[in-house]
Design a protein around this motif. Structure first.
Motif, PDB file in Angstrom:
ATOM      1  N   ALA A  94      24.306  11.343  67.468  1.00 47.04           N
ATOM      2  CA  ALA A  94      26.022  10.844  67.102  1.00 47.04           C
ATOM      3  C   ALA A  94      26.118   9.687  67.255  1.00 47.04           C
ATOM      4  CB  ALA A  94      26.954  11.225  67.610  1.00 47.04           C
ATOM      5  N   ILE A  95      25.556   8.822  68.213  1.00 47.99           N
ATOM      6  CA  ILE A  95      26.266   7.438  68.931  1.00 47.99           C
ATOM      7  C   ILE A  95      25.028   6.287  67.583  1.00 47.99           C
ATOM      8  CG2 ILE A  95      26.001   5.321  70.471  1.00 47.99           C
ATOM      9  CD1 ILE A  95      26.182   7.770  72.609  1.00 47.99           C
ATOM     10  N   THR A  96      23.931   6.704  67.031  1.00 46.46           N
ATOM     11  CA  THR A  96      23.607   5.664  66.385  1.00 46.46           C
ATOM     12  C   THR A  96      23.831   6.172  64.663  1.00 46.46           C
ATOM     13  OG1 THR A  96      21.505   6.170  68.079  1.00 46.46           O
ATOM     14  CG2 THR A  96      21.083   5.508  65.286  1.00 46.46           C
ATOM     15  N   THR A  97      24.524   7.219  64.742  1.00 47.14           N
ATOM     16  CA  THR A  97      24.834   7.701  63.199  1.00 47.14           C
ATOM     17  C   THR A  97      26.531   6.562  63.909  1.00 47.14           C
ATOM     18  OG1 THR A  97      23.787  10.175  62.910  1.00 47.14           O
ATOM     19  CG2 THR A  97      25.748   9.126  61.917  1.00 47.14           C
ATOM     20  N   ALA A  98      27.170   6.504  64.143  1.00 46.36           N
ATOM     21  CA  ALA A  98      28.293   5.514  63.772  1.00 46.36           C
ATOM     22  C   ALA A  98      28.143   4.300  64.215  1.00 46.36           C
ATOM     23  CB  ALA A  98      28.791   5.716  65.611  1.00 46.36           C
TER      24      ALA A  98
END
Length: 107
Positions: A94-98
């Protein structure tokens, strides 16, 4: 359960990321421009800025773990992640996608 420091370390491990104070909360942005995540230490959660499609994908996995921020920001992809429920690999994703979403907008 993921602690606040682990979430912070994941965000800061991404290239060109810096931490700053966003209305009293630790937040993360790329090259001083686009915020892609904010920690909510008291609530033990994190907000990540996703595309609406990515928000839908994460939310469909478990809506008690990933859910839109309940205001106009949520309608623009701002998504809460409950750190007490999320697995480490899912939080990293999720953090990488953001970060990737914010990075693409920085170009």
């Amino acid at each position: 359960m993921i602690n606040i420091e682990t979430a912070r370390e994941i965000a800061l491990s991404l290239p060109d990321t810096e931490e700053y104070n966003h209305f009293g909360r630790p937040a993360f942005k790329i090259k001083g421009k686009r915020t892609f995540a904010t920690l909510w230490p008291t609530e033990h959660r994190m907000m990540v800025k996703l595309s609406l499609i990515d928000q839908s994908v994460f939310n469909s996995f478990d809506s008690s773990m990933f859910y839109p921020v309940p205001n106009k920001w949520g309608l623009q992809g701002a998504t809460f992640v409950e750190l007490s429920k999320v697995r480490l690999d899912m939080l990293q994703d999720a953090i990488t996608t953001a970060w990737q979403t914010a990075f693409a907008k920085n170009k």
